[in-house]
Enzyme design. Sequence first.
Site, mmCIF file in Angstrom:
data_model
loop_
_atom_site.group_PDB
_atom_site.id
_atom_site.type_symbol
_atom_site.label_atom_id
_atom_site.label_comp_id
_atom_site.label_asym_id
_atom_site.label_seq_id
_atom_site.Cartn_x
_atom_site.Cartn_y
_atom_site.Cartn_z
ATOM 1 N N ASP A 9 0.905 -1.211 -0.019
ATOM 2 C CA ASP A 9 0.068 0.210 -0.008
ATOM 3 C C ASP A 9 0.985 1.231 -0.008
ATOM 4 O O ASP A 9 0.193 2.318 -0.072
ATOM 5 C CB ASP A 9 -0.979 0.174 1.383
HETATM 6 C C1 BGC Z 1 0.513 1.232 6.096
HETATM 7 C C2 BGC Z 1 0.066 -0.032 5.508
HETATM 8 C C3 BGC Z 1 -1.472 -0.254 5.282
HETATM 9 C C4 BGC Z 1 -2.039 1.217 4.840
HETATM 10 C C5 BGC Z 1 -3.499 0.999 5.095
HETATM 11 C C6 BGC Z 1 -0.210 2.362 5.543
HETATM 12 O O1 BGC Z 1 0.106 3.429 6.428
HETATM 13 O O2 BGC Z 1 1.864 1.171 6.230
HETATM 14 O O3 BGC Z 1 0.571 -1.316 6.164
HETATM 15 O O4 BGC Z 1 -1.824 -1.111 4.335
HETATM 16 O O5 BGC Z 1 -1.599 2.220 5.731
HETATM 17 O O6 BGC Z 1 -4.133 1.955 4.591
HETATM 18 C C1 NOJ Z 2 -1.731 -3.850 5.571
HETATM 19 C C2 NOJ Z 2 -2.692 -3.838 4.680
HETATM 20 O O1 NOJ Z 2 -3.995 -4.167 5.461
HETATM 21 C C3 NOJ Z 2 -2.703 -4.817 3.308
HETATM 22 O O2 NOJ Z 2 -3.741 -4.535 2.665
HETATM 23 C C4 NOJ Z 2 -1.592 -4.041 2.863
HETATM 24 O O3 NOJ Z 2 -1.183 -5.091 1.876
HETATM 25 C C5 NOJ Z 2 -0.311 -4.371 3.505
HETATM 26 N N1 NOJ Z 2 -0.333 -3.521 4.777
HETATM 27 C C6 NOJ Z 2 1.327 -3.895 3.056
HETATM 28 O O4 NOJ Z 2 1.217 -2.736 2.689
#
Ligand code: BGC
Ligand code: NOJ
Length: 812
Positions: free
Chosen positions: A483
């Site tokens: 993400d």
């Molecule tokens: C986090 C990710 C997550 C995302 C969700 C980010 O701030 O680092 O792990 O998947 O937010 O929106």
């Molecule tokens: C947490 C999120 O829930 C997931 O959708 C994502 O793939 C991972 N972080 C990695 O960014």
Amino acid sequence: MKFGYFDDANREYVITTPRTPLPWINYLGCNEFFSLISNTCGGYSFYKDAKLLRLTRYRYNDMPLDCNGKYFYIKEGDTLWNPGWKPTQTELDSYECRHGIGYSKFSGSKNGLKADILSFVPLKDTCEISRLTLTNESGADKTFSVFSYVEWCLWNADDDMKNFQRNFSTGEVEVVGSTIYHKTEYRERRNHYAIYSVNAPITAFDTSRDAFIGAYHSPANPEAVLAGKLTGSIASGWSPVAAHQLDVTLKAGESKDFIFVLGYVENPEDEKWESHQVINKTRAIALLAKYDTDAKVDAAFAELKEYWNGLLSKYTVESSNDKVNRMVNIWNQYQCMVTFNMSRSASYYESGIGRGMGFRDSCQDLLGFVHLIPDRARERIIDIASTQFQDGSAYHQYQPLTKKGNSDIGSGFNDDPLWLIAGTSAYIRETGDMTILDEMVPFDNDESVAQPLMEHLKRSFDYIVNHKGPHKLPLIGRADWNDCLNLNCHSTQPGESFQTFGPSEGPVAESVFIGGMFVKYGLEYAELCDLQGKAEEAARARAEVEEMRKVLLSDAGWDGDWFVRAYDSYGNKVGGKECEEGQIFIEPQGFCVLAGVGVETGQAQKALDSVKERLDTQYGIMILQPAYTVYHEELGEVSSYPPGYKENAGIFCHNNPWVSIAETVIGRGDRAFEVYRKTCPAYTEEISEIHRTEPYIYCQMVAGRDAKFHGEGKNSWLTGTAAWTFVNISQYILGVYPTHQGLSVDPCVPSDFGDFKVTRKFREGTYHISVRKADGIQKGVKELIVDGQKVDGHIIPYVKGKTEYQVEVVMG
Ligand code: BGC
Ligand code: NOJ
């Protein structure tokens, strides 16, 4: 260092000190009513939706840690204490918390008085039961008072912490007998209220926080409790609470139970009132009557245990490795169920007011629970697919109550569509239920444009085919699984969301990772086409997959020793030797190889060797190296984190199993297991003082080598790690993998793993699988014998209606 131990026979983790490094929590509830509960009785409850229907108030990110919960105070003379230690933190003579499967038990004692609490949510009702058992273990009679306490949340947890100009004037309660009714907003549009009750006459109560706690006190020293007498306050406007007082006398050796019920009650619109502004309590009274005796509570608890016994009997292993047995048979599957129930909404790290259900998260969670509750998996797939857009793209999130796509975040995460194929294929392989493909499923919840689910999968597949960039790799959009790779975002102002700022799609930025996914799930799509008799479509899909495979193995996807990660919006490499920082990323190595890409050419092995050489640490594999030390506007959130944390070179537990699975694909069982072991809770339990999060479940992230606190875990419980590690250990390492033709048994284990047995319920059958292997062997099935008959290959042919299979496997 440990703060407790596993009690495998009871399927419990026993915490022996309240001073754990962080609150160690558990979840109660399987269906509609849920509670989070920490090892010191902190936590809160909600009905269905942690944001919109929250019953009790919790204070996130406050000090001391883990404020507010369901507390019982015991006051004997001048000594005031809690069985779970908090909030008074009075030193206890003994303390124990047992987190079990869907329940928690606490036991504390002070001055010869013992208090045990059993907390659980019964399977069939919308309430939490806390049975408090008081035992006089001293040699003399004892007289003391017991006080209960919860603080009501005014339902919408988001509004509850923001909208004070209104909230300080809306709180309302009623009290009848031993039941406190929380009825804020019931006078207008709500037709639900909450109750807190005890099955015994009470001496007194309080419902106003000011009266109970006192304006300049805290839950650690409530004024009314210190005074030894609750005041009978009726909250009006200001914060409502529920507190009971019971005055108790116990003879030496005597024991008494009190059953407290915290419940959610809904009335039909035309039955809301008993009389003018007096709520109709009929349903509350009926609910309380179901749990007013020990025998009834025992029966409900037994029913809950039976439910879990059933679920956890679907896949069990007996091996010489206790830690593997423990994770597979108990905790890993339990965590998969919790991620099914919670998605990413409510944990100690997720406030319950943020994200809805993630499209990709939910599809991946499904991989871990589909064998446990296939019917619910089916529903989930339909819900998810119903939020897809007609062009195959998808809302990134949807709201659990409305099941509608969330337009705040919108679409444009270009890995999303393919996860729908992954989930559906897993469901059909598990159940054989091809009818799901014919279900008419709307797009963007619009029934008028509904199409069979199979058409949704086709559009998922074609979304990738139709969205390729200059290298013929998939366009990344806002981000892919990572993400934080926001390659089209280019944000320069604080406060802008990396994920929604900038265009949702750029014509240049590409993802190699999505390419790997396309190979894996494109082939699974082609298999479904075959099964539906669509040979031409299957051939088309396979041809597209082969095109992608070529690109991945060409200079576009391959950097010489590993797979490239992506191309940014200027067409520059992300995850290549020429990059100053972020030269190698874990995701494409794991996913391309698990998809089989580069196995024949040797690139697979090379990629995994590079992972070992450049990304591995004693605590797991980091997501990338070298860490980004400066903010890269062209890369987005990934470079926003300090080095070693989260997506910037943290150990993201979620994709460690991808590497482990990839290792099984090339037959290296020793290494696959080494990767499994490094993030496995049963192993990291030994270093709980470093790891800090719960030792019985996975966390999302462990700080990487560049971080100050290398090895420290964060964001426990709600992570796709649960599903992927279970898929890894159960389907790839132990090797029992559901296929459309039947159960495949093709383990890939460490040389010295020894013989093992797996019992697997699959469709109508129970498979008793016994695997034998000589030392040194890691992979390969030399012999497969099913009910005495030798079978070629490693798939046990599925026989409709057959219920028992005796299976012998000899590896070699
Ligand atoms: C986090 C990710 C997550 C995302 C969700 C980010 O701030 O680092 O792990 O998947 O937010 O929106
Ligand atoms: C947490 C999120 O829930 C997931 O959708 C994502 O793939 C991972 N972080 C990695 O960014």
